[in-house]
Write an enzyme that holds these catalytic residues in place. Structure first.
Site, PDB file in Angstrom:
ATOM      1  N   LYS A  47       0.844  -1.199   0.000  1.00 43.32           N
ATOM      2  CA  LYS A  47       0.000   0.000   0.000  1.00 43.32           C
ATOM      3  C   LYS A  47       0.883   1.255   0.000  1.00 43.32           C
ATOM      4  O   LYS A  47       2.099   1.157   0.267  1.00 43.32           O
ATOM      5  CB  LYS A  47      -0.914  -0.021   1.231  1.00 43.32           C
ATOM      6  CG  LYS A  47      -0.163  -0.027   2.563  1.00 43.32           C
ATOM      7  CD  LYS A  47      -1.079  -0.371   3.728  1.00 43.32           C
ATOM      8  CE  LYS A  47      -0.322  -0.385   5.039  1.00 43.32           C
ATOM      9  NZ  LYS A  47      -1.138  -0.927   6.148  1.00 43.32           N
ATOM     10  N   ARG A 147      -9.843  -0.070  15.066  1.00 42.31           N
ATOM     11  CA  ARG A 147      -9.846   0.751  13.854  1.00 42.31           C
ATOM     12  C   ARG A 147     -10.979   0.228  12.980  1.00 42.31           C
ATOM     13  O   ARG A 147     -12.096   0.685  13.120  1.00 42.31           O
ATOM     14  CB  ARG A 147      -8.476   0.682  13.161  1.00 42.31           C
ATOM     15  CG  ARG A 147      -8.364   1.571  11.944  1.00 42.31           C
ATOM     16  CD  ARG A 147      -6.954   1.619  11.366  1.00 42.31           C
ATOM     17  NE  ARG A 147      -6.451   0.310  10.943  1.00 42.31           N
ATOM     18  CZ  ARG A 147      -5.264   0.123  10.379  1.00 42.31           C
ATOM     19  NH1 ARG A 147      -4.441   1.135  10.188  1.00 42.31           N
ATOM     20  NH2 ARG A 147      -4.873  -1.082  10.011  1.00 42.31           N
ATOM     21  N   TYR A 277      16.035  30.131   6.606  1.00 45.74           N
ATOM     22  CA  TYR A 277      14.911  30.931   7.105  1.00 45.74           C
ATOM     23  C   TYR A 277      14.957  31.027   8.624  1.00 45.74           C
ATOM     24  O   TYR A 277      15.193  30.025   9.312  1.00 45.74           O
ATOM     25  CB  TYR A 277      13.584  30.285   6.704  1.00 45.74           C
ATOM     26  CG  TYR A 277      13.274  30.396   5.232  1.00 45.74           C
ATOM     27  CD1 TYR A 277      13.216  31.638   4.591  1.00 45.74           C
ATOM     28  CD2 TYR A 277      13.016  29.253   4.494  1.00 45.74           C
ATOM     29  CE1 TYR A 277      12.915  31.726   3.244  1.00 45.74           C
ATOM     30  CE2 TYR A 277      12.697  29.331   3.138  1.00 45.74           C
ATOM     31  CZ  TYR A 277      12.653  30.571   2.519  1.00 45.74           C
ATOM     32  OH  TYR A 277      12.350  30.652   1.186  1.00 45.74           O
ATOM     33  N   MET A 326      11.728  24.424   1.240  1.00 43.94           N
ATOM     34  CA  MET A 326      10.822  23.596   0.427  1.00 43.94           C
ATOM     35  C   MET A 326      11.562  22.731  -0.585  1.00 43.94           C
ATOM     36  O   MET A 326      11.230  21.574  -0.788  1.00 43.94           O
ATOM     37  CB  MET A 326       9.803  24.490  -0.298  1.00 43.94           C
ATOM     38  CG  MET A 326       8.706  23.689  -0.981  1.00 43.94           C
ATOM     39  SD  MET A 326       7.541  24.709  -1.886  1.00 43.94           S
ATOM     40  CE  MET A 326       6.645  25.510  -0.581  1.00 43.94           C
TER      41      MET A 326
HETATM   42  C1  LIG Z   1      -0.341  -1.944   6.750  1.00 43.58           C
HETATM   43  C2  LIG Z   1      -0.911  -3.218   7.236  1.00 43.58           C
HETATM   44  C3  LIG Z   1      -0.103  -4.346   7.399  1.00 43.58           C
HETATM   45  C4  LIG Z   1       1.403  -4.310   7.260  1.00 43.58           C
HETATM   46  O1  LIG Z   1       1.965  -3.783   8.445  1.00 43.58           O
HETATM   47  P1  LIG Z   1       3.542  -3.688   8.699  1.00 43.58           P
HETATM   48  O2  LIG Z   1       3.647  -3.227  10.089  1.00 43.58           O
HETATM   49  O3  LIG Z   1       4.052  -2.689   7.719  1.00 43.58           O
HETATM   50  O4  LIG Z   1       4.103  -5.029   8.461  1.00 43.58           O
HETATM   51  C5  LIG Z   1      -0.706  -5.538   7.738  1.00 43.58           C
HETATM   52  N1  LIG Z   1      -2.037  -5.608   7.924  1.00 43.58           N
HETATM   53  C6  LIG Z   1      -2.857  -4.543   7.795  1.00 43.58           C
HETATM   54  C7  LIG Z   1      -4.313  -4.687   8.035  1.00 43.58           C
HETATM   55  C8  LIG Z   1      -2.318  -3.307   7.473  1.00 43.58           C
HETATM   56  O5  LIG Z   1      -3.116  -2.242   7.369  1.00 43.58           O
END
Ligand SMILES: *Cc1c(COP(=O)(O)O)cnc(C)c1O
Length: 385
Positions: A47, A147, A277, A326
């Site tokens: 992701k 979550r 800056y 930047m």
């Molecule tokens: C991002 C994610 C992972 C991977 O987690 P890592 O800590 O990067 O290995 C696994 N399961 C879910 C549901 C996630 O959102």
């Protein structure tokens, strides 16, 4: 179409600043993690554009070296992998809105489900698509991360809802660990796994036995918690980054990404001058100051300079001088010199020195995940291996 990858992100690049991604390191890490996970299968979580490394490149390297599944957060990310010609299973880690059900079915992403609304939308989309085989889904249970995922008490009803739809098949049952990287929370992780096991047993009593059970992220795998089941979902470790300080050295991992640039300009400035800056960096003595063509718009956090970050030039650590701007940042070389065009390593290795994403994370009071995801689209990725 064969899976394909161009060697560099598109478009011409004139600025000498880039992220180098070592795909051999990704292959090595994948093999290490797959061996650790076995007999469970390994999912490569790609992701957020492969945690900033490039999703397609990392996915292909991981699939070549032991991963059998891919994981993404967004439908859009799954589509990108399909468009690159990747055909294996891709888990969509959270439910998208119900109106995305058609494209989820159409691109054969394997959705994680936890609401009636989305399950019904998927069943309809699968029916509309006229599928012959039932469409596989994974049911997610919230065992303590709070979550996404259903309440453990709701899991049997949702599993039955999936079963009632002939167009769907419950292929997997999963949960997500909230603190597997923290030894002080080992009891909490164990309690999450106990709740997960209770849900599995409850479903089994209803003769619902998903083929794939999964709970572990990188930390769940590396911490040695008994969380592997039949599938392990690894993101951060795949990129060679330990999930947290307690897991440094828990496996032989190699960082895949380095952030590099070339010195754009060199100034000689007298003692007493103040830099960048806000003029908050003071030169104690006559010094050489190098200008590096990368800034916070590229993911080099503005406050790194004042947090005491260093870069590597000529194989040595040198302090950033003043706030990162930047597009550029300054480096104090003291009485040393360097030339325009010399290589600067912001993250990665040069000679015997190494700066890790975890080092930046510590300076910024964040985690290395955020450091690598922050490296922006303006930075071209160059692939090696
Ligand atoms: C991002 C994610 C992972 C991977 O987690 P890592 O800590 O990067 O290995 C696994 N399961 C879910 C549901 C996630 O959102």
């Amino acid at each position: 179409m064969a899976p394909s990858l161009t060697n560099e992100t598109t478009g011409p690049h004139y600025r000498p600043a880039w992220a180098e991604v070592d795909l051999e390191a990704v292959r090595h890490n994948t093999a290490v993690l797959a061996a650790r996970a076995a007999p469970a299968h390994l999912m490569a979580v790609v992701k957020a554009d492969g945690y900033g490394h490039g999703a397609v490149a990392v996915a292909l390297a991981a699939l070549e070296s032991g991963a059998t599944w891919l994981g993404v957060a967004l439908v859009e990310e799954g589509i990108e992998l399909r468009e690159a010609g990747i055909e294996g299973p891709i888990l969509l880690l959270s439910e998208p809105p119900p109106d995305a059900a058609d494209v989820v079915v159409g691109t054969a992403l394997t959705p994680v489900v936890y609401t009636r609304r989305f399950i019904d939308a998927l069943a309809k989309a699968a029916a509309d698509a006229g599928r012959v085989e039932p469409f596989p889904v994974h049911l997610k249970v919230d065992t303590g991360m709070h979550r996404v995922g259903c309440d453990p008490a709701e899991a049997p009803d949702l599993a039955r809802a999936v079963r009632r739809h002939d167009e769907l098949a419950l292929e997997g049952l999963l949960t997500h660990l909230a603190a597997a990287d923290d030894p002080a929370e080992a009891d909490y992780t164990a309690a999450q796994l106990t709740r997960f096991e209770a849900v599995r047993r409850e479903l089994a009593r209803a003769r619902i036995r998903p083929a794939l059970l999964h709970a572990a992220n990188s930390a769940g795998l590396l911490s040695g918690a008994p969380a592997c089941f039949s599938l392990v979902r690894c993101g951060i470790a795949l990129y060679g980054i330990p999930p947290g300080p307690a897991l440094e050295g828990a496996a032989d991992l190699r960082p895949a990404l380095s952030l590099r640039a070339r010195v754009a300009a060199v100034r000689r400035l007298p003692a007493g001058e103040r830099i960048s800056y806000g003029l908050r960096y003071h030169l104690e003595s006559d010094s050489t100051v190098a200008v590096v063509p990368m800034g916070y718009a590229d993911g080099v956090a503005r406050r790194l300079g004042e947090a005491g970050a260093q870069v590597l030039i000529g194989g040595r650590r040198r302090p950033m001088a003043g706030v990162v701007t930047m597009d550029q940042l300054m480096v104090d070389l003291g009485s040393d010199t360097c030339e325009p065009g010399d290589e600067v390593v912001l993250v990665g290795r040069q000679g015997d020195e190494e700066i890790t994403a975890s080092e930046w994370a510590q300076l910024l009071s964040t985690i290395p995940y955020e450091v690598c995801c922050s490296i922006g689209p303006r930075v071209p990725r160059r692939y090696r291996g």
